[in-house]
Design a protein around this motif. Structure first.
Motif, PDB file in Angstrom:
ATOM      1  N   PHE A   1       0.093   8.040   6.184  1.00 59.00           N
ATOM      2  CA  PHE A   1      -0.350   6.186   6.043  1.00 59.00           C
ATOM      3  C   PHE A   1      -0.708   5.771   7.081  1.00 59.00           C
ATOM      4  N   VAL A   2      -1.574   5.353   7.191  1.00 59.02           N
ATOM      5  CA  VAL A   2      -2.592   5.222   8.616  1.00 59.02           C
ATOM      6  C   VAL A   2      -2.770   3.771   8.542  1.00 59.02           C
TER       7      VAL A   2
ATOM      8  N   LEU B   1       5.922  -3.776   6.270  1.00 59.01           N
ATOM      9  CA  LEU B   1       7.055  -2.437   6.602  1.00 59.01           C
ATOM     10  C   LEU B   1       7.745  -2.043   5.155  1.00 59.01           C
ATOM     11  N   ALA B   2       8.837  -2.884   4.462  1.00 62.45           N
ATOM     12  CA  ALA B   2       9.795  -2.252   3.848  1.00 62.45           C
ATOM     13  C   ALA B   2       9.102  -1.518   2.995  1.00 62.45           C
TER      14      ALA B   2
ATOM     15  N   GLY C   1      -1.152  -5.626  10.663  1.00 64.57           N
ATOM     16  CA  GLY C   1      -0.305  -7.062   9.279  1.00 64.57           C
ATOM     17  C   GLY C   1       0.268  -5.905   8.085  1.00 64.57           C
ATOM     18  N   GLY C   2      -1.058  -5.359   7.543  1.00 64.69           N
ATOM     19  CA  GLY C   2      -0.329  -4.613   6.702  1.00 64.69           C
ATOM     20  C   GLY C   2       0.841  -3.739   6.987  1.00 64.69           C
ATOM     21  N   THR C   3       0.988  -3.634   7.998  1.00 57.73           N
ATOM     22  CA  THR C   3       1.922  -1.919   8.139  1.00 57.73           C
ATOM     23  C   THR C   3       3.175  -2.486   9.036  1.00 57.73           C
TER      24      THR C   3
ATOM     25  N   ALA D   1       0.959  -1.164  -0.138  1.00 56.52           N
ATOM     26  CA  ALA D   1       0.303  -0.005   0.266  1.00 56.52           C
ATOM     27  C   ALA D   1       0.985   1.647  -0.096  1.00 56.52           C
ATOM     28  N   ALA D   2       2.024   1.671   0.758  1.00 58.31           N
ATOM     29  CA  ALA D   2       2.611   2.455   0.737  1.00 58.31           C
ATOM     30  C   ALA D   2       2.745   2.333   0.128  1.00 58.31           C
ATOM     31  N   ALA D   3       3.585   1.482  -1.106  1.00 60.44           N
ATOM     32  CA  ALA D   3       4.975   1.882  -2.774  1.00 60.44           C
ATOM     33  C   ALA D   3       3.439   2.404  -3.549  1.00 60.44           C
ATOM     34  N   VAL D   4       2.230   1.611  -3.270  1.00 59.04           N
ATOM     35  CA  VAL D   4       1.142   2.080  -4.179  1.00 59.04           C
ATOM     36  C   VAL D   4       0.827   4.263  -4.239  1.00 59.04           C
TER      37      VAL D   4
END
Lengths: 416, 375
Positions: free
Chosen positions: B170-171, B155-156, B148-150, B120-123
């Motif tokens: 990012f939440v 995390l990477a 989990g997704g964080t 999600a962070a990269a998208v």
């Protein structure tokens, strides 16, 4: 204009002329020179307003491309080998979402054992991901296919992977005809996204799809790939109109008229094969070769037409499916209606040179009807047998790759 | 901005580190959650506004009492108001993604993209890059994921987004386990808690001590402009922190504690109460940090022992005596020690008494700066 360029540089220049808006990059040999060159162009302001994102992994590279493409930007990245596998989940995702990302794959073997040299294991590993996969025979083809890739991807709303043999092409200096920016602008229209994240017209992209609709969505992907078969030829024809040379399409037959034996192959080995065919023709052998420029969607009809007169078909490929045999050969057999007698020659794994002499041997055996169904070209069976014997003799025979490497080294040094 | 701060003239937020908690004390109900009707119109939450965006609208399929649905609704509507409705949301795989988009329906009334679990962070970085490259700088990006997704699979990509200082909020909606797949342990699962992969059996029942990640502090270590924690027990604070975050550019991180009735084995009606006990016990510190330094921490108003929090939840049932088990007061004591350490680290008690006389907000520069990154 004609220039003497490294393959990677030529690809970077071609991509730059297509005006990408987001380029994301993670280093992996042998694609690194491509994104290095693009990074320098972006940093110098030559590609403004393009953004260059140094990501922390290939998984992130494809993910950034997904986000950028869904936001309406022309997105590009490049990878190879382990990098492609590390991003595999996102590779499938980009295709499933129907996002027209363009990616260069500098084909390289997959470990273990780790190996940085060329073969096609990486491209074959994602053949079912839903991407259009094109294979370049030369650096000129690599340039031409990249120009077409952006137009194809965006007209189909599908991602396109341009496969370029690592080192053999990426690091080779060849004469390349690079079109001008104006020529490319006329050929690659601005990106009009089929779906876009826009606060003025909010849509949800990437929803959960259950059994009630998943098959239909997947089948749509198949239909789009079949349409790509037509679109690839349309774009290739337009390419000829714009640039005055051939460069693209589905298949490239070479001296297949009246050929008894036709070799099918992809990528840079085609040049060597054409030389081998010329030499065999000089000896009176009726042989030809068909290069597949398009691997996905698989050009079944075009291939069947190109080999229809052949007595036997031989697939020379740089990958294999362990426990089965050829990957490309399986597709070729299927495309030819389950035709028997399609022989597979696995060659060039991990960068082993495919010599004209070895290919000549393949052609001769094929013409004589003595070519086996599955051949591993230039395989040193003796060292494999030695390792098998070690494994049978001891439960702790050690790491096989290192044992085989040592045996090959001793062979090279000769008896002491 | 500052709909519920400036008007009162007592809680003006001067910088991104200030807590936005309203100065009004709701002793009448002992809660921050039901106070809207007690304050002036202009001080009420974004969510109380009939003209709010309803970015996550009704009809979704979250469980009754879902803390994540509550948190996401407040976060996104606050972000929408802060940006004039110019928000693109990126979602990781997880409950929030699944319960909002059962094909062919969607509860999202803002542009929304789900790609994968871990990216999600990269998208979101890609979305931000595309917006910048296409000249739409007015549109902002919010990425959302569960714990989990964080803290685990994402995390990477999250760390990469942080270090590049990409313009993304990012939440993390932290319910402390993999609830969507049936309550398995994540690196955000607290010690002692029962999950399907840390069962309440054997000599050390529940999740082990000495493991897990404190993601707000990991985020702070990237020196990004804004890191904050919040819970669904204090929705004024949550909205204010979103508003503060959206006033800043660059990488920002908001970690929201969202109780999960399914995984925590709590009553659906107790979600807000349990979240409040998490903060009032000191187990979940609520604070904000600017450029890697803690600038404010919400003080505990009515300190409670961790037992009051733990006893509400079936996932800790094995720690307490019953007919067939003696209970584990030793484990409860270790959890209490963690709460005490949090209270000391972030200065969560007002002059050490915790009787609730303070307004719950510690001013910037009052001595806690830096303590948030101490080991």
């Amino acid at each position: 204009m004609l220039r003497q360029l490294e393959g990677s540089r030529a690809i970077a220049e071609a991509v730059a002329r297509c005006r990408p808006q987001v380029v994301c990059a993670y280093p992996i040999t042998p694609q690194t020179h491509i994104v290095e060159a693009l990074g320098a162009m972006v940093k110098a302001g030559e590609l403004a307003p393009c953004r260059f994102v140094n990501v922390e992994s290939e998984f992130a590279a494809m993910s950034v491309a997904i986000g950028a493409s869904a936001t309406g930007a022309r997105a590009y990245t490049a990878t190879a080998s382990q990098g492609l596998l590390y991003m595999a989940e996102a590779v499938f995702n980009a295709a499933g979402l129907g996002l027209p990302v363009v990616m260069t794959l500098a084909n390289r073997a997959i470990g273990a054992p780790i190996n940085i040299w060329n073969d096609h294991s990486d491209a074959m590993a994602v053949r079912d991901a839903g991407w259009v996969q094109l294979f370049a025979e030369s650096n000129q083809a690599a340039v031409d296919l990249h120009l077409q890739a952006f137009r194809l991807a965006e007209s189909l709303s599908l991602p396109v992977m341009v496969c370029v043999d690592g080192f053999v092409l990426t690091h080779a200096f060849e004469r390349v005809d690079l079109p001008t920016a104006e020529q490319v602008d006329a050929f690659v229209p601005p990106f009009v996204p089929r779906q876009v994240l826009d606060p003025d017209h909010p849509v949800s992209i990437g929803a959960m799809v259950g059994p009630e609709a998943f098959e239909e969505v997947r089948y749509l992907g198949h239909v789009k790939q079949l349409r790509a078969l037509e679109e690839i030829e349309v774009v290739a024809a337009a390419f000829v109109d714009h640039f005055g040379r051939q460069g693209g399409g589905l298949v490239q037959p070479y001296r297949t008229e009246d050929a008894d034996v036709v070799i099918v192959a992809m990528g840079s080995v085609l040049g060597t094969l054409e030389d081998a065919v010329d030499a065999a023709r000089d000896r009176g052998r009726r042989v030809g070769v068909v290069g597949l420029t398009t691997f996905r969607p698989f050009p079944a009809d075009a291939l069947a037409g190109a080999v229809s007169g052949a007595r036997s078909v031989v697939v020379v490929e740089k990958a294999f499916s362990t426990g089965l045999g050829g990957v490309l050969a399986t597709d070729v057999t299927l495309a030819l209606g389950g035709r028997t007698g399609v022989a597979t020659v696995v060659a060039g794994l991990g960068g082993r040179p495919i010599t004209q002499a070895s290919l000549t041997g393949v052609l001769e055996r094929a013409c004589d009807g003595t070519l086996e169904a599955l051949t591993f070209l230039d395989l040193d069976r003796a060292v494999v047998d030695r390792e098998l014997a070690r494994m049978d003799a001891s439960a702790r025979s050690g790491p096989s790759a290192e044992n085989i490497l040592r045996d090959r080294g001793e062979r090279a040094r000769g008896p002491r | 901005m500052d709909e519920h701060g400036d008007a009162a003239g007592t809680a003006v937020r001067t910088g991104p580190g200030d807590s936005g908690r309203t100065p009004v004390k709701y002793y009448q109900v002992g809660s921050f959650a039901v106070g809207n009707r007690l304050v002036a119109l202009e001080q009420r939450t974004v969510q109380a506004d009939p003209e709010r965006s309803n970015a996550l609208t009704s009809g979704h399929r979250a469980c009754q009492g879902c803390g994540e649905a509550l948190g996401a609704r407040y976060v996104l509507d606050a972000a929408m108001r802060a940006t004039g409705g110019k928000v693109v949301a990126v979602n990781a795989t997880g409950c929030l993604e699944v319960f909002t988009t059962p094909y062919p329906e969607t509860s999202w009334q803002l542009p929304w993209l789900h790609s994968l679990f871990g990216n999600a962070a990269a998208v979101a970085t890609g979305v931000a890059a595309a917006l910048a490259a296409t000249g739409r700088d007015d549109v902002r990006v919010v990425a959302q994921a569960g714990d989990g997704g964080t803290v685990d699979i994402g995390l990477a990509c999250l760390s990469g987004m942080f270090e590049r200082d990409d313009d993304v909020l990012f939440v993390c909606y932290d319910n402390q386990a993999y609830m969507n797949t049936g309550v398995q342990r994540s690196a955000a699962t607290p010690p002692g808690a029962r999950t399907a992969t840390t069962e309440a059996v054997g000599p050390d029942p529940g999740a082990p001590f000495g493991q897990g990640k404190d993601l707000p502090r990991v985020a702070m270590a990237h020196d990004i402009p804004y890191v904050a924690t919040a819970t669904v027990a204090d929705l004024f604070d949550l909205e204010a922190k979103v508003e503060t975050a959206m006033a800043v550019h660059g990488a920002r991180y908001l970690h929201v504690l969202v109780p999960c009735p399914l995984g925590w084995q709590t009553a659906s009606a107790d979600t807000v109460r349990v979240a409040r006990l998490a903060t009032e016990s000191g187990l979940f510190p609520v604070f904000a940090a600017v450029d890697g330094q803690v600038t404010s921490a919400s003080r505990i108003r009515h300190r409670v022992p961790v037992e009051a929090y733990l006893r509400q939840q079936g996932r800790y049932r094995h720690l307490f005596p019953s007919e067939d088990r003696p209970g584990r007061p030793d484990v409860v004591a270790r959890i209490q020690a963690q709460a005490d350490a949090n209270i000391a680290r972030y200065g969560l008690l007002a002059d050490g008494d915790g009787d609730g006389d303070e307004d719950g907000t510690r001013p910037p520069g009052s001595g806690v700066a830096g303590s948030g990154v101490a080991p």
